[in-house]
Scaffold this motif. Structure first.
Motif, PDB file in Angstrom:
ATOM      1  N   CYS A 151       0.841  -1.191   0.000  1.00 17.82           N
ATOM      2  CA  CYS A 151       0.000   0.000   0.000  1.00 17.82           C
ATOM      3  C   CYS A 151       0.878   1.242   0.000  1.00 17.82           C
TER       4      CYS A 151
ATOM      5  N   ASN B 134      -0.569   4.388   0.471  1.00 20.19           N
ATOM      6  CA  ASN B 134      -1.410   5.509   0.906  1.00 20.19           C
ATOM      7  C   ASN B 134      -0.972   6.158   2.212  1.00 20.19           C
ATOM      8  N   PHE B 135      -0.347   5.412   3.071  1.00 19.90           N
ATOM      9  CA  PHE B 135       0.117   5.972   4.340  1.00 19.90           C
ATOM     10  C   PHE B 135      -0.948   6.796   5.046  1.00 19.90           C
ATOM     11  N   CYS B 136      -2.108   6.218   5.265  1.00 15.40           N
ATOM     12  CA  CYS B 136      -3.080   6.846   6.154  1.00 15.40           C
ATOM     13  C   CYS B 136      -2.349   6.977   7.489  1.00 15.40           C
TER      14      CYS B 136
ATOM     15  N   TYR C 193      -2.878   6.729  10.558  1.00 13.17           N
ATOM     16  CA  TYR C 193      -3.103   5.810  11.683  1.00 13.17           C
ATOM     17  C   TYR C 193      -2.592   4.401  11.380  1.00 13.17           C
ATOM     18  N   CYS C 194      -2.221   4.114  10.142  1.00 12.89           N
ATOM     19  CA  CYS C 194      -2.155   2.716   9.687  1.00 12.89           C
ATOM     20  C   CYS C 194      -0.736   2.177   9.556  1.00 12.89           C
TER      21      CYS C 194
ATOM     22  N   VAL D  89      -0.108  -0.767   8.029  1.00 14.00           N
ATOM     23  CA  VAL D  89      -0.011  -1.708   6.895  1.00 14.00           C
ATOM     24  C   VAL D  89       1.093  -1.345   5.882  1.00 14.00           C
ATOM     25  N   PRO D  90       1.225  -0.071   5.461  1.00 12.37           N
ATOM     26  CA  PRO D  90       2.284   0.217   4.477  1.00 12.37           C
ATOM     27  C   PRO D  90       3.689  -0.111   4.992  1.00 12.37           C
TER      28      PRO D  90
ATOM     29  N   GLN E 273      -4.763  -4.283  -0.774  1.00  8.53           N
ATOM     30  CA  GLN E 273      -5.074  -3.259   0.238  1.00  8.53           C
ATOM     31  C   GLN E 273      -5.858  -2.125  -0.378  1.00  8.53           C
TER      32      GLN E 273
ATOM     33  N   HIS F 260     -10.493   2.096  -2.220  1.00  4.17           N
ATOM     34  CA  HIS F 260     -10.249   3.386  -1.560  1.00  4.17           C
ATOM     35  C   HIS F 260     -11.062   4.441  -2.301  1.00  4.17           C
TER      36      HIS F 260
ATOM     37  N   ARG G  27      -6.541  10.927   4.141  1.00  8.36           N
ATOM     38  CA  ARG G  27      -7.402  10.076   3.317  1.00  8.36           C
ATOM     39  C   ARG G  27      -7.649  10.658   1.920  1.00  8.36           C
TER      40      ARG G  27
HETATM   41 FE1  SF4 Z   1      -3.320   1.605   3.096  1.00  7.68          FE
HETATM   42 FE2  SF4 Z   1      -5.752   0.955   3.879  1.00  7.68          FE
HETATM   43 FE3  SF4 Z   1      -3.887   1.324   5.683  1.00  7.68          FE
HETATM   44 FE4  SF4 Z   1      -4.804   3.403   4.381  1.00  7.68          FE
HETATM   45  S1  SF4 Z   1      -5.998   2.075   5.782  1.00  7.68           S
HETATM   46  S2  SF4 Z   1      -2.640   2.960   4.715  1.00  7.68           S
HETATM   47  S3  SF4 Z   1      -5.247   2.527   2.377  1.00  7.68           S
HETATM   48  S4  SF4 Z   1      -3.916  -0.269   4.131  1.00  7.68           S
END
Ligand code: SF4
Ligand code: SAH
Ligand code: F3S
Length: 439
Positions: free
Chosen positions: A157, A159-161, A163-164, A166-167, A201, A237, A276
């Motif tokens: 991913c 996007n680097f939201c 809070y997240c 995952v990336p 993602q 997204h 976002r």
């Molecule tokens: Fe990526 Fe989804 Fe996490 Fe945003 S919420 S950084 S889109 S995985």
């Protein structure tokens, strides 16, 4: 034959990775164990998206200690997103000496050689690559179900939201080649698969890293035109959801009438702090446009409450968005600070009691709407893909509609998992429907 047992935490990405792990192990001669106690190799495929996911996993690893004491030859491995988290390898090395092997999401394909290394040297192996390498195609996959399948179309991913995590644990976006994906799907169809869920993602950014003009709408059209009975995809997204994609969904009835479109927060100010890249109004317009172009679509979403700085007024924007869009369902989460993400360092963190109180109000509202949306289906006839009997009650079967709604029914005529059947909806609950099987 040695036996393996895999416990999977987290999202569908991890579920599918576990199918690949099982595929590799069975190719090596391992067999699936009935229970963890009878396994020679226990694997925990972990998630770290929220703190409670991580705590559950750490608790689980702790519990494995006594199992290892009873059976010192048992190998214990940890993999998945938590393995990629900063500091975890050290923590496992120091505090959990019964864990023999740690490997990350980027070096899953190395599992056979890593097991070989542990068994031949007798020492612990911790191999976690910092960053993603190329995509490894052709790994064996062991799927439990014969009628539906997960197919990853992209990894990572960008996007680097704020809070997240995952990336940081899944790396940058990498799209699989379309011809490889289509070949895999044609192979699945030939083996009797009726439903495929395309995974990523952010599936809408599929193809941005490929050179020849591929995008998700084009891929979805090609998959739909293979003649597959039903296609699903997640996650989308809002910032990348194109008109072309809406058009492909509208014009292909075999694309499931369900869109999971996380909005996370209703306040445009919070959305900006979350990075976002859309506003409250932008999201509402998009959701209403989709509902206008695909009238029978079911919309579901993810929502976070208690992001740093969220005021009561901001939260009311979330409630208001939920009222306006009328989702069929929502996954609701309390914001959980993740070390290494920008939001964890923001100063105005929200007290736990406030977060919980907001979550309850949000759940009450969404449950009411979910029930109303389900009640509106009473009396309609729906086509379902049959899943099977409930574990507790053999006379209670279930299947899913194109909207991805679970319907319970009594098998008054013989049906099998993977069959397509018609049901008349005769009852509605918040999360499920009741139906009469018509054949
Ligand atoms: Fe990526 Fe989804 Fe996490 Fe945003 S919420 S950084 S889109 S995985
Ligand atoms: N890529 C997907 C899903 C990512 S994780 C997407 O962008 O939609 C699934 C959900 O977990 C997210 O949609 C978000 O609602 C939630 N989530 C992610 N990080 C979180 C955190 N730190 N605290 C609480 N919820 C979080
Ligand atoms: Fe969890 Fe990793 Fe999925 S952190 S939500 S398993 S991508």
């Amino acid at each position: 034959m040695p036996k393996y047992y895999i416990t999977t935490f987290g999202c569908q990405m991890n579920v599918h990775d576990s199918e690949i792990i099982a595929g590799m192990l069975e190719t090596m001669g391992y067999q699936k164990a009935e229970a963890q106690e009878c396994a020679d190799l226990v694997i925990l495929n972990t998630c770290c998206v929220r703190e409670n996911a991580e705590n559950r996993t750490l608790g689980h690893i702790g519990n494995l200690k006594s199992l290892k004491e009873q059976n010192p030859d048992m190998l214990i491995a940890l993999c998945g997103c938590m393995a990629q988290e900063e500091g975890i390898v050290e923590k496992i090395r120091e505090n959990y000496p019964h864990v023999d092997l740690v490997f990350g999401t980027h070096n899953l394909h190395q599992l056979p050689e890593l097991i070989h290394k542990v068994t031949t040297t007798g020492s612990r192996v911790m191999e976690v690559w910092d960053s993603e390498g190329e995509i490894y195609e052709g790994l064996p996959v062991k799927r439990d179900e014969t009628y539906r399948a997960w197919v990853t179309i992209m990894y990572g991913c960008n996007n680097f939201c704020t809070y997240c995590i995952v990336p940081y644990v899944r790396g940058r976006e990498r799209s699989r080649r379309p011809e490889v994906i289509l070949d895999e799907i044609r192979g699945l169809i030939a083996n009797g698969v009726k439903e495929v869920t395309l995974l990523g993602q952010n599936v809408n950014s599929y193809g941005k890293d490929l050179e020849d003009g591929w995008n998700f709408a084009r891929l979805l059209r090609e998959v739909a035109e293979t003649g597959l009975y039903r296609i699903r995809f997640q996650t989308s997204h809002p910032k990348d959801l194109s008109d072309e994609l809406i058009e492909v969904i509208a014009s292909h009835p075999n694309v499931g009438r369900h869109l999971h479109l996380p909005f996370q927060a209703g306040s445009s100010r919070i959305l900006q702090r979350m990075n976002r890249q859309y506003t409250k109004e932008g999201y509402i317009d998009l959701a209403l446009k989709i509902k206008a172009k695909v009238p029978d679509i079911a919309l579901t979403t993810d929502i976070i409450v208690g992001f740093p700085g969220e005021t009561e007024e901001d939260f009311l924007d979330t409630m208001n968005l939920v009222e306006k869009v009328r989702f069929d369902g929502a996954f609701t989460f309390i914001y959980s600070p993740r070390v290494g993400t920008p939001a964890a360092k923001m100063e105005d963190q929200i007290p736990e009691e406030v977060k919980k109180e907001r979550l309850m109000r949000l759940i009450d509202l969404q449950n009411r709407i979910s029930l109303e949306r389900n009640q509106a289906l009473i009396g309609t006839i729906q086509e379902i893909l049959v899943e099977g009997a409930s574990e507790k009650n053999e006379s209670r079967w279930s299947g899913r509609t194109s909207h991805n709604k679970l319907v319970h029914f009594e098998p008054v005529i013989k049906v099998n998992p993977g069959d397509i059947a018609q049901v008349r909806i005769c009852g509605a609950k918040t999360f499920t429907l009741d139906g009469e099987l018509l054949g």
